[in-house]
Design a protein around this motif. Structure first.
Motif, PDB file in Angstrom:
ATOM      1  N   GLU A 179       0.831  -1.211   0.000  1.00 47.56           N
ATOM      2  CA  GLU A 179       0.000   0.000   0.000  1.00 47.56           C
ATOM      3  C   GLU A 179       0.864   1.260   0.000  1.00 47.56           C
ATOM      4  O   GLU A 179       0.564   2.231  -0.708  1.00 47.56           O
ATOM      5  N   LEU A 180       1.947   1.246   0.784  1.00 47.06           N
ATOM      6  CA  LEU A 180       2.814   2.421   0.842  1.00 47.06           C
ATOM      7  C   LEU A 180       3.518   2.667  -0.490  1.00 47.06           C
ATOM      8  O   LEU A 180       3.663   3.814  -0.922  1.00 47.06           O
ATOM      9  N   ILE A 181       3.970   1.603  -1.136  1.00 46.80           N
ATOM     10  CA  ILE A 181       4.641   1.768  -2.430  1.00 46.80           C
ATOM     11  C   ILE A 181       3.674   2.335  -3.467  1.00 46.80           C
ATOM     12  O   ILE A 181       4.026   3.244  -4.232  1.00 46.80           O
ATOM     13  N   LYS A 182       2.460   1.831  -3.480  1.00 47.97           N
ATOM     14  CA  LYS A 182       1.469   2.370  -4.410  1.00 47.97           C
ATOM     15  C   LYS A 182       1.173   3.836  -4.104  1.00 47.97           C
ATOM     16  O   LYS A 182       1.023   4.662  -5.014  1.00 47.97           O
ATOM     17  N   HIS A 183       1.119   4.151  -2.821  1.00 46.57           N
ATOM     18  CA  HIS A 183       0.850   5.539  -2.416  1.00 46.57           C
ATOM     19  C   HIS A 183       1.989   6.466  -2.842  1.00 46.57           C
ATOM     20  O   HIS A 183       1.740   7.558  -3.385  1.00 46.57           O
ATOM     21  N   LEU A 184       3.230   6.036  -2.635  1.00 44.77           N
ATOM     22  CA  LEU A 184       4.380   6.857  -3.019  1.00 44.77           C
ATOM     23  C   LEU A 184       4.457   7.046  -4.528  1.00 44.77           C
ATOM     24  O   LEU A 184       4.740   8.143  -5.023  1.00 44.77           O
ATOM     25  N   ALA A 185       4.212   5.963  -5.266  1.00 44.41           N
ATOM     26  CA  ALA A 185       4.274   6.054  -6.724  1.00 44.41           C
ATOM     27  C   ALA A 185       3.196   6.986  -7.275  1.00 44.41           C
ATOM     28  O   ALA A 185       3.440   7.768  -8.204  1.00 44.41           O
ATOM     29  N   GLU A 186       2.010   6.946  -6.687  1.00 42.02           N
ATOM     30  CA  GLU A 186       0.925   7.793  -7.159  1.00 42.02           C
ATOM     31  C   GLU A 186       1.138   9.255  -6.763  1.00 42.02           C
ATOM     32  O   GLU A 186       0.933  10.167  -7.570  1.00 42.02           O
ATOM     33  N   ALA A 187       1.568   9.487  -5.518  1.00 45.32           N
ATOM     34  CA  ALA A 187       1.723  10.862  -5.035  1.00 45.32           C
ATOM     35  C   ALA A 187       2.879  11.580  -5.718  1.00 45.32           C
ATOM     36  O   ALA A 187       2.903  12.816  -5.767  1.00 45.32           O
TER      37      ALA A 187
ATOM     38  N   ASP B  64       6.056  15.136  -4.073  1.00 48.64           N
ATOM     39  CA  ASP B  64       5.181  15.579  -2.990  1.00 48.64           C
ATOM     40  C   ASP B  64       5.989  15.512  -1.698  1.00 48.64           C
ATOM     41  O   ASP B  64       6.174  14.452  -1.112  1.00 48.64           O
ATOM     42  N   SER B  65       6.505  16.673  -1.276  1.00 49.53           N
ATOM     43  CA  SER B  65       7.417  16.698  -0.132  1.00 49.53           C
ATOM     44  C   SER B  65       6.778  16.188   1.146  1.00 49.53           C
ATOM     45  O   SER B  65       7.483  15.738   2.060  1.00 49.53           O
ATOM     46  N   ALA B  66       5.468  16.239   1.228  1.00 44.52           N
ATOM     47  CA  ALA B  66       4.783  15.755   2.433  1.00 44.52           C
ATOM     48  C   ALA B  66       4.879  14.246   2.569  1.00 44.52           C
ATOM     49  O   ALA B  66       4.701  13.710   3.674  1.00 44.52           O
ATOM     50  N   THR B  67       5.172  13.525   1.476  1.00 41.58           N
ATOM     51  CA  THR B  67       5.189  12.058   1.517  1.00 41.58           C
ATOM     52  C   THR B  67       6.595  11.480   1.645  1.00 41.58           C
ATOM     53  O   THR B  67       6.736  10.268   1.813  1.00 41.58           O
ATOM     54  N   THR B  68       7.623  12.313   1.547  1.00 42.42           N
ATOM     55  CA  THR B  68       8.977  11.750   1.507  1.00 42.42           C
ATOM     56  C   THR B  68       9.374  11.075   2.817  1.00 42.42           C
ATOM     57  O   THR B  68      10.184  10.147   2.811  1.00 42.42           O
TER      58      THR B  68
ATOM     59  N   LEU C 101       8.508   2.824   5.135  1.00 40.06           N
ATOM     60  CA  LEU C 101       8.560   1.681   4.221  1.00 40.06           C
ATOM     61  C   LEU C 101       9.833   0.866   4.436  1.00 40.06           C
ATOM     62  O   LEU C 101       9.794  -0.369   4.392  1.00 40.06           O
ATOM     63  N   TYR C 102      10.963   1.536   4.663  1.00 42.14           N
ATOM     64  CA  TYR C 102      12.199   0.805   4.967  1.00 42.14           C
ATOM     65  C   TYR C 102      11.981  -0.123   6.165  1.00 42.14           C
ATOM     66  O   TYR C 102      12.413  -1.280   6.170  1.00 42.14           O
ATOM     67  N   GLN C 103      11.311   0.388   7.187  1.00 42.23           N
ATOM     68  CA  GLN C 103      11.090  -0.401   8.396  1.00 42.23           C
ATOM     69  C   GLN C 103      10.245  -1.630   8.104  1.00 42.23           C
ATOM     70  O   GLN C 103      10.536  -2.732   8.597  1.00 42.23           O
ATOM     71  N   LEU C 104       9.211  -1.474   7.296  1.00 39.42           N
ATOM     72  CA  LEU C 104       8.372  -2.617   6.950  1.00 39.42           C
ATOM     73  C   LEU C 104       9.146  -3.651   6.143  1.00 39.42           C
ATOM     74  O   LEU C 104       9.042  -4.863   6.385  1.00 39.42           O
ATOM     75  N   LEU C 105       9.938  -3.186   5.162  1.00 40.37           N
ATOM     76  CA  LEU C 105      10.689  -4.118   4.321  1.00 40.37           C
ATOM     77  C   LEU C 105      11.682  -4.933   5.135  1.00 40.37           C
ATOM     78  O   LEU C 105      11.976  -6.088   4.810  1.00 40.37           O
ATOM     79  N   ARG C 106      12.199  -4.345   6.209  1.00 42.31           N
ATOM     80  CA  ARG C 106      13.209  -5.044   7.013  1.00 42.31           C
ATOM     81  C   ARG C 106      12.638  -6.170   7.867  1.00 42.31           C
ATOM     82  O   ARG C 106      13.411  -6.956   8.429  1.00 42.31           O
ATOM     83  N   VAL C 107      11.321  -6.241   7.982  1.00 43.40           N
ATOM     84  CA  VAL C 107      10.734  -7.341   8.767  1.00 43.40           C
ATOM     85  C   VAL C 107      10.009  -8.347   7.892  1.00 43.40           C
ATOM     86  O   VAL C 107       9.448  -9.315   8.404  1.00 43.40           O
ATOM     87  N   ILE C 108      10.032  -8.137   6.577  1.00 47.95           N
ATOM     88  CA  ILE C 108       9.367  -9.064   5.666  1.00 47.95           C
ATOM     89  C   ILE C 108      10.324 -10.198   5.311  1.00 47.95           C
ATOM     90  O   ILE C 108      11.465  -9.946   4.920  1.00 47.95           O
TER      91      ILE C 108
END
Length: 1177
Positions: free
Chosen positions: A305-313, A319-323, A329-336
């Protein structure tokens, strides 16, 4: 009295617990973070509980915790209080209520056991409680010191024992030196390439800690019993020198005996496992990002969901508010798990897949290596994508032995060699991984660097120059002392067998020792001094050896040896380079050169009388640096230009920069260019004196066809953090491909033809690249068993979008040359920019909660565009139309603030971030009256002609304390924005015309050979702007040129006229007029050469300005001239001057002196210098 004390000490020596008794204590632990001022926000946590200790055997006891309460504080001392966190209390209590078994004898904690399901974080909290029982008592001394194990590691402790004469209780005070621990419970991450600087650490510290325990011990018949214990740990942290203000941590714990009773029944407990001794055990914190907290359950759908959100925004601009979401997202990827990462890769496509590939590189363990292995085997990434992924992932990989061994597989995979630059990246990145591995494991095993050693030896046997250079560069990245013997095989006069290798290989071999210089300086000194003293070696090789020699920080004796040889040196390039190097380093102020700069300074003074006046036609080295002890920060820049007598071009040019901060040295960027092949490209006609033959050689590059295929014309490399990541050669084949692609005779097989066809169809290219520039983390145990963390995160999201469509009329049908008769129109819009987020965290960070101080900063930069261009080569016209933006955008901005933060995993959405400096000026100032500064401003400037304006908005909020300089100058709210705002204009136009040059043979009348127009078309379509034209009139011995710039618009007559005359290299004149019809102001300049008897050619320059309006500034400036001239050794004489004229002249008085005249209104300063100032024409 002494006898009674001795008896008490003997009793205390048996400090311990009775295995038949049950002891109940009340425990409280508190930690808070802030700046220590009553009107500034702080954060903290508090944990209270009851602790019951029951004997299980003679030296084994069981600890149980009950009535646990966890509380958080976030606010202002005296105004806010602790708030209960019942959900987190229940979560921690669920593990703490389980039994913990420990060995205990004579006041020392042994092995600790706990149920397997208990986390290391909870075990560490138990270590903090049990630390109160770790006391060493000596029976014969009241004051003593010793080294012992504690929660901070193996550290030095100082004890003092006092007796309370009324209660007969003994007070034991223990002070632990946590800064000098031999085995300290502390850990760095991300600092392998930042070299420690011991001298800088002596100038000041960025972290200072003190730890003190006070025990009240009651002597009993069974031994000493601890009835009360108090622990206090204080720490001061600053990004600068702690002497200039600091963040403060205070960790306090207390344990009070509530009662002792007989044990009613034996203790029972389930299976347990060893958790180690009392020393703090670090938890794998890769997923515990300190600057945010989120629920990590079921991470795959959240990451998708976050990747889709970043790609769309960010599908067009950033969009500086999303950076900031990238860190989440890094944190989520590190536990997958790996399987989840592989599933996500197959689920994405296009832009979303790019985002995923750019961000998975921060999974810094075996999963990323396995993921890349699968991609290499499947071939479902392009070589360019693979190059970027390998470069970032391996350089951010945890440098543990298992992963180093696993990374070797990429050196043997066929896909790694599918692209030259991908292969370079794989090999160089592996070398970087070895370097970081060796930074944490000493002595570093040779098997880590063995693949690179094998590559180097194999290339030497095969005589493959390209493989030799690559292997040597990778060995240079690795910096492994075990590679010295292999490197020596490539060096003449040092190798056991004679070698005859190309200059590029020799250069790579010498530079491959640059990092070994710090790890094995003695060996590198022996090799480099031997190379430097071999006068038959190429000049460039000797100078490189000299550079690497001084990277080892040689002692005064070795510098003296080099100096003695330089006095007898005949090669002026070597002497010039060495002397300029020594002179520059002799002036160094950075701590790393504290001792070396003294030796270099003395050496330069010895060499100066003989070699101090060598010109810049010889090889040079230059260094500029500064260092501030209040900030413990400094920078250095070095430039090396290596030349030789046989080459007019510099053989090599190298530039490097360093950054010094809190006791470490970071090599920021290093760039090198080797231009040895240029002399063959330009031929013998190029002499380097900027003569006509030189320019003829520059534009006549026919020699490239006769150049050898295997000799590069130009080579370049780049290093970051001391690690080479890129190098490339420009050779004959490269030039041939470029010339073939842009040749007017090129046909449809040309890549330029394909690009034009794509433009006619319309192209759209979009790329966003998130990049975690650095993640630097420092962990340290605290007395509470909680991990203190100091972390810095620097994330950048870079983006570019290009939309373009071209029309070519008529379109080419056979060859590119037909474009010369076509009109080309191009429409384009797009965006380029980046947003950088920076965090500094200082506090406690666990997977359960976070508390501390946090600096948060954001820096956006954005440049959108939209234009139409028309090019007509036949008519020599170029037109560019800009449509001003209809909406406001931020061109550049900086915003930052410092917060007191508290977060917990049970309520991540309720995280609190309170600005440390209150936004409302209503804080309690009872103790200190701060100097509050709150400036704000907004300034705008609009160009009515070009329909756009720029606004600058700024706001600062600071509270200064003199004793806290310089830290408080950087803390507080900061906001700066540079915005572009729309104006009233509809569009602006730039027109460039280059008409055919026509001249009359009779009177040499000038046709404008070049014209340029910059217009804005307002609503009524009346042009406003500027019109420029250049006229050129050559004659037999004189060349005349004229530039006229006119402002176009209603009610304006402003012009600038420039006339220049060049007369056969003997005289040059320029006359500049500007203002209304070029009449308001004027300035003239004249330069001429003259030959004085027995002297070299000299310069005569005259410059004057005639001002129609007086300027009061000039007399003020002129009043400073006499004093400045006197200090510089000039002689002076005063004359009168016209009121409205400024002039200056420089006239050669002799071969080594000049006369300088400067005239201001009503002031004249004349001066003659006796210093040598030759001027070369």
């Amino acid at each position: 009295m002494q006898g009674l004390l001795l008896c008490c000490l003997v009793a205390l020596a048996n400090l311990g617990l009775n295995p038949r008794k049950t002891y109940e204590y009340k425990y409280e632990g508190t930690v808070n973070f802030g700046l220590g001022m009553p009107n500034l926000a702080e954060s903290g946590v508090r944990m209270t509980c009851r602790v019951k200790i029951v004997g299980a055997s003679a030296q084994t006891f069981v600890l149980r915790v009950s009535e646990l309460a966890f509380e958080e504080f976030n606010g202002f001392p005296g105004k806010n209080g602790f708030n209960a966190s019942p959900k987190l209390s229940q979560r921690i209590a669920a593990q703490l209520i389980k039994p913990f078994m420990f060995d205990y004898a004579s006041g020392h904690i042994g092995d600790i056991h706990a149920p397997p399901e208990v986390s290391d974080t909870v075990v560490n909290i138990v270590r903090g409680i049990l630390g109160f029982l770790q006391v060493t008592v000596k029976t014969t001394q009241r004051v003593y010191e010793l080294e012992e194990i504690g929660i901070h590691g193996k550290c030095q402790s100082n004890y003092a024992i006092e007796e309370d004469t009324e209660t007969k209780d003994m007070t034991i005070t223990q002070v632990v030196d946590v800064s000098g621990c031999r085995e300290k419970a502390a850990m760095y991450r991300g600092m392998a390439t930042a070299v420690l600087d011991q001298v800088s650490q002596q100038r000041g510290e960025s972290v200072v800690s003190t730890v003190r325990y006070v025990y009240t011990v009651k002597p009993t018949a069974e031994g000493g019993l601890i009835t009360k214990a108090h622990g206090l740990e204080r720490q001061h942290f600053s990004p600068f020198n702690v002497k200039g203000g600091s963040f403060k941590m205070q960790a306090m714990k207390e344990m009070v005996l509530l009662g002792v009773s007989d044990t009613a029944r034996a203790v029972t407990f389930g299976p347990m496992e060893s958790k180690g001794n009392l020393v703090y055990k670090f938890v794998n914190a890769e997923a515990n990002v300190p600057i945010m907290m989120q629920n990590l359950d079921d991470p795959v759908p959240k990451a998708i969901e976050l990747i889709k959100h970043l790609a769309e925004a960010n599908k067009y601009d950033i969009d500086s508010a999303t950076t900031e979401v990238t860190i989440k997202l890094y944190q989520l990827l590190r536990v997958i798990p790996y399987e989840g990462l592989d599933t996500m890769w197959k689920k994405f496509a296009g832009n979303e897949q790019h985002w995923f590939l750019d961000m998975i590189v921060e999974v810094s363990d075996a999963r990323i290596l396995k993921f890349l292995e699968m991609r290499f085997q499947a071939g479902d990434v392009s070589p360019s994508e693979a190059l970027q992924a390998v470069l970032l992932s391996i350089n951010h990989l945890q440098p543990i032995p298992e992963l180093v061994e696993m990374a070797k597989m990429f050196l043997n995979m066929p896909f790694s060699k599918s692209s030259t630059y991908l292969w370079h990246t794989v090999v160089l990145s592996y070398g970087s991984l070895v370097y970081k591995h060796c930074a944490y494991y000493s002595p570093c095993p040779v098997n880590a660097v063995q693949p690179l050693l094998d590559m180097a030896l194999e290339s030497l046997r095969n005589g493959n120059k390209a493989d030799m250079v690559l292997a040597l560069k990778a060995l240079g990245n690795a910096g492994h002392p075990g590679s010295i013997k292999t490197i020596m095989r490539f060096l003449p006069g040092v190798a056991a067998t004679p070698v005859d290798l190309p200059p590029s290989v020799l250069s790579a071999a010498v530079q491959s020792m640059r990092l070994i210089a710090a790890r094995d300086p003695h060996s590198v000194q022996e090799i480099t001094i031997s190379l430097f003293l071999q006068k038959n070696l190429p000049t460039e090789l000797r100078m490189l050896s000299f550079m690497i020699l001084f990277d080892t920080k040689p002692p005064m004796a070795l510098v003296s040896t080099v100096t003695a040889h330089l006095l007898e040196e005949k090669d002026l390039h070597v002497v010039s380079f060495a002397y300029s190097y020594l002179r520059s380093f002799g002036r160094s102020n950075t701590p790393e050169n504290f001792f070396l700069s003294t030796a270099c300074n003395v050496a330069a003074k010895i060499l100066a009388p003989k070699f101090g006046r060598l010109s810049y036609h010889f090889s040079k080295a230059m260094r500029m640096d500064w260092f501030n002890e209040d900030f413990l920060i400094g920078t250095a820049a070095e430039v090396f230009m290596l030349r030789s007598a046989t080459n007019v071009f510099p053989t090599e040019i190298m530039m490097k920069s360093k950054f010094f901060f809190i006791g470490r040295i970071l090599q920021l960027l290093e760039i090198g260019i080797s231009a040895d092949g240029l002399k063959d490209l330009f031929g013998t006609g190029f002499t380097g004196d900027l003569s006509f033959s030189d320019f003829q050689s520059l534009f006549n590059l026919q020699n490239w066809e006769t150049m050898p295929n295997n000799k590069p014309i130009l080579s370049a490399f780049s290093r970051a953090s001391g690690q080479e990541w890129f190098f490339a050669d420009i050779d004959k084949e490269f030039i041939q491909n470029i010339i073939g692609a842009v040749s007017l005779s090129a046909g449809k097989d040309s890549p330029l033809w394909a690009a034009i066809e794509n433009l006619q169809r319309g192209v759209s290219w979009h790329r966003m690249k998130p990049f975690l520039i650095f993640e630097v983390r420092y962990f340290q145990a605290t007395t509470l068993g909680l991990p203190l963390e100091i972390s810095k995160y620097y994330e950048s999201v870079n983006g570019i979008t290009v939309n373009a469509k071209a029309a070519v009329n008529p379109a080419p049908t056979e060859r590119l040359g037909q474009l010369l008769n076509s009109e080309i129109s191009l429409e384009s819009d797009g965006f380029i920019g980046c947003t950088k987020d920076f965090w500094v965290f200082y506090g406690i960070n666990t997977e359960l909660f976070q508390v501390g101080s946090e600096l948060k900063s954001k820096m956006p930069f954005a440049v959108p565009w939209k234009f139409t261009a028309k090019i007509n080569i036949r008519e020599k016209k170029f037109e560019l139309d800009f449509v001003p933006s209809k909406k406001e955008f931020t061109l550049f901005g900086v915003s930052s603030n410092v917060y007191a933060v508290t977060r917990n995993i049970e309520e991540p959405a309720s995280a609190k971030m309170t600005p440390i400096m209150p936004m409302a000026e209503d804080s309690n100032q009872e103790f200190l009256t701060p100097n509050t500064w709150h400036p704000s401003a907004k300034m705008c400037a609009e160009s009515k002609i070009y329909g756009a304006g720029i606004c600058v908005e700024s706001e600062l909020r600071r509270e200064y304390y003199h004793e806290e300089y310089p830290l408080y100058y950087f803390l507080g709210y900061t906001n700066l924005e540079v915005k572009v705002v729309p104006g009233m204009c509809n569009k602006s136009k730039l027109i460039e015309e280059i008409p055919q040059s026509e001249y009359s043979s009779s009177n040499s009348t000038p046709e404008a050979v070049f014209s340029f127009k910059a217009f804005a078309l307002s609503g009524n379509q009346k042009p406003e702007g500027y019109d420029a034209a250049v006229y050129y009139t050559p004659e037999a011995s004189v060349q005349n040129a004229q530039l006229i710039v006119s402002q176009v618009g209603e009610d304006t007559n402003w012009k600038m006229c420039v006339d220049t005359i060049v007369n056969a290299r003997t005289q040059a004149k320029a006359h500049i007029r500007w203002g209304a019809e070029c009449q308001s102001y004027e300035m003239s300049m004249r330069g001429a050469t003259a030959h004085l008897p027995g002297s070299k050619p000299t310069c005569d320059t005259h410059w004057q300005v005639l001002l129609k309006k007086p300027f009061s500034t000039f007399p003020r400036i002129g009043s400073y001239i006499p004093g400045m001239a006197f200090l510089l050794g000039f002689s002076e004489q005063h004359e009168r001057n016209a009121k409205q004229e400024v002039s200056a002249s420089v006239v050669a008085a002799s071969a080594d002196s000049v006369n300088v005249k400067i005239k201001f209104p009503e002031v004249l300063e004349g001066a003659v210098t006796t210093s040598k100032l030759p001027c070369r024409i």
